[in-house]
Design an enzyme around this catalytic site. Structure first.
Site, PDB file in Angstrom:
ATOM      1  CD  GLN A 175     -35.402  47.430 -18.921  1.00  0.00           C
ATOM      2  OE1 GLN A 175     -34.768  47.852 -19.894  1.00  0.00           O
ATOM      3  NE2 GLN A 175     -35.043  47.703 -17.678  1.00  0.00           N
ATOM      4  CG  HIS A 197     -34.757  55.401 -14.732  1.00  0.00           C
ATOM      5  ND1 HIS A 197     -33.761  54.521 -14.368  1.00  0.00           N
ATOM      6  CD2 HIS A 197     -35.892  54.928 -14.192  1.00  0.00           C
ATOM      7  CE1 HIS A 197     -34.291  53.555 -13.629  1.00  0.00           C
ATOM      8  NE2 HIS A 197     -35.582  53.782 -13.501  1.00  0.00           N
ATOM      9  CB  CYS A 322     -33.673  46.040  -7.144  1.00  0.00           C
ATOM     10  SG  CYS A 322     -34.563  45.005  -8.284  1.00  0.00           S
TER      11      CYS A 322
HETATM   12  C1  LIG Z   1     -39.246  45.670 -16.430  1.00  0.00           C
HETATM   13  C2  LIG Z   1     -39.187  46.732 -15.386  1.00  0.00           C
HETATM   14  N1  LIG Z   1     -40.315  47.114 -14.769  1.00  0.00           N
HETATM   15  C3  LIG Z   1     -40.344  48.075 -13.844  1.00  0.00           C
HETATM   16  C4  LIG Z   1     -39.188  48.711 -13.451  1.00  0.00           C
HETATM   17  C5  LIG Z   1     -39.260  49.774 -12.398  1.00  0.00           C
HETATM   18  O1  LIG Z   1     -39.138  51.047 -12.981  1.00  0.00           O
HETATM   19  P1  LIG Z   1     -38.666  52.300 -12.090  1.00  0.00           P
HETATM   20  O2  LIG Z   1     -37.197  52.103 -11.845  1.00  0.00           O
HETATM   21  O3  LIG Z   1     -38.960  53.488 -12.949  1.00  0.00           O
HETATM   22  O4  LIG Z   1     -39.464  52.285 -10.859  1.00  0.00           O
HETATM   23  C6  LIG Z   1     -37.973  48.341 -14.045  1.00  0.00           C
HETATM   24  C7  LIG Z   1     -36.708  48.945 -13.596  1.00  0.00           C
HETATM   25  O5  LIG Z   1     -35.683  48.301 -13.573  1.00  0.00           O
HETATM   26  C8  LIG Z   1     -37.981  47.346 -15.048  1.00  0.00           C
HETATM   27  O6  LIG Z   1     -36.861  46.967 -15.644  1.00  0.00           O
END
Ligand SMILES: Cc1ncc(COP(=O)(O)O)c(C=O)c1O
Length: 388
Positions: A175, A197, A322
């Site tokens: 982030q 993304h 999530c």
């Molecule tokens: C701080 C953080 N780490 C890891 C992830 C996971 O990334 P990805 O969606 O590419 O698996 C996210 C996704 O929301 C995130 O915000």
């Protein structure tokens, strides 16, 4: 119906330039990057160009970049790649589930994990990290910017503590990348995760910076792709998209373009604080990335507000994508000391490159009236006590 998207910490739209860069790799440039003929060489060159662009964004060598399927895989590779049974890991209570649950898994395999707390602003105290060190500490994994609040951790100080103690340091910069300067040397980390993304590249691609000389046990077994650190035929189009997005993110940071995003976020935040009663900023007073504000609206169910705003065309979120729909309040906000009802009454607004000041005005036209309407329906809203 007009739709405004303020949920860019969940995912960002592809920039047109990123899509244009990717397009040939879905059609005429289809080769396997491991093939030695013309078709393979073409895609190999594209993958290596993208590696250079990602390395330039993070201030490292191209050979230190491992492409992955996203942030989750990068976090898993960092933690499971390094930790062995009997090792001690230091992490924090506000990590993304990709790190939290990797730590849980490693605990089940015989690792010990210490989660350092955060204060009311969401900040880790580096002294807590220092105090948590043990002779068998192998790794510190503390995120750079929080996905729910945007709070930026003192990673440089933590990097110094890790270096002094001769312990590996991983930071989840998913982030942070593209929003603030992310320089692996300045941070002093050995491993750093990013995800496409979240910076206007496609879903399903990410990268892990692995400092030269750091030996990782791979997650997958197969071919010798990515210098044997990540087996599997490369997602060429995705990697090209990540490379283009990294190039554009670096340019925007170098030009100071993020100041405009901070202005929009600040206007949104300040107007809501001024116009809505019983509201506050989660993470107030801490350094934050310029695109995120997380606000609590007391006496409201965050989920109800998300749905009400969505019906009027504004997409926001109650926190990590999530955990949307889950009954549990956010682990990040409760770790910051918020009461469960206040954590449930919290909403995240996160901006992206595509958003405009006019969209901020659209949101400002909707949020206060929607909050008022929902509160009027709530038996908890103390109607007599509202005049401030
Ligand atoms: C701080 C953080 N780490 C890891 C992830 C996971 O990334 P990805 O969606 O590419 O698996 C996210 C996704 O929301 C995130 O915000």
């Amino acid at each position: 119906m007009r739709r405004v998207y303020f949920d860019n910490n969940a995912t960002t739209p592809l920039l047109p330039e990123v899509f244009a860069a990717m397009r040939p790799y879905f059609s005429e440039q289809f080769g396997n990057a491991s093939s030695i003929h013309h078709h393979g060489q073409e895609t190999r060159a594209a993958v290596e160009n993208a590696r250079e662009s990602v390395a330039a964004l993070l201030g490292c060598r191209a050979s230190e970049i491992v492409f992955t399927s996203g942030g989750t895989e990068a976090d898993n590779l960092a933690l499971s790649g390094l930790a062995r049974s009997g090792d001690h890991i230091i992490s924090s209570t506000v990590e993304h589930h990709a790190v939290l649950n990797s730590c849980k898994h490693l605990e089940s395999l015989g690792c010990e994990v210490t989660d350092v707390p955060v204060d009311g602003r969401g900040l880790v105290d580096p002294d807590d990290v220092r105090r948590a060190l043990r002779p068998h500490t192998r790794l510190i994994s503390i995120m750079m910017a929080n996905n729910e609040t945007g709070v930026v951790q003192p990673v440089e100080e933590i990097g110094r503590i890790a270096a002094e103690a001769d312990v590996y340091f991983h930071t989840d910069a998913v982030q942070a990348a593209g929003k603030i300067l992310v320089d692996v040397k300045q941070i002093g980390c050995d491993l750093l995760s990013i995800s496409g993304h979240k910076l206007h590249a496609p879903q399903g691609v990410g990268a892990l910076y692995v400092r030269k000389g750091t030996v990782l046990q791979p997650l997958f077994f197969g071919g010798s792709h990515e210098r044997s650190r990540r087996a599997g035929t490369e997602n060429v189009a995705g990697i090209v998209g990540l490379g283009k997005a990294a190039e554009m993110a670096k340019q925007a940071l170098d030009q100071g373009d993020l100041a405009q995003m901070a202005e929009m976020r600040d206007r949104l935040e300040q107007k809501l604080l001024a116009e809505v009663e019983a509201v506050g900023v989660n993470g107030y007073g801490a350094p934050r990335v310029p695109n995120t504000t997380n606000l609590y609206f007391d006496f409201i169910e965050g989920e109800a507000l998300v749905i009400a705003l969505d019906l009027k065309g504004l997409a926001v979120s109650t926190g990590a994508a999530c955990s949307s729909g889950a009954i549990e309040p956010s682990h990040v906000l409760t770790a910051m000391g918020l009461r469960p009802d206040r954590a449930r009454a919290s909403l995240r607004f996160s901006l992206g490159k595509q958003n405009t000041p006019e969209e901020v005005e659209f949101a400002l036209g909707l949020v206060p009236q929607t909050v008022t309407r929902l509160r009027e329906l709530s038996p908890l809203w103390p109607k007599s006590a509202v005049s401030r």
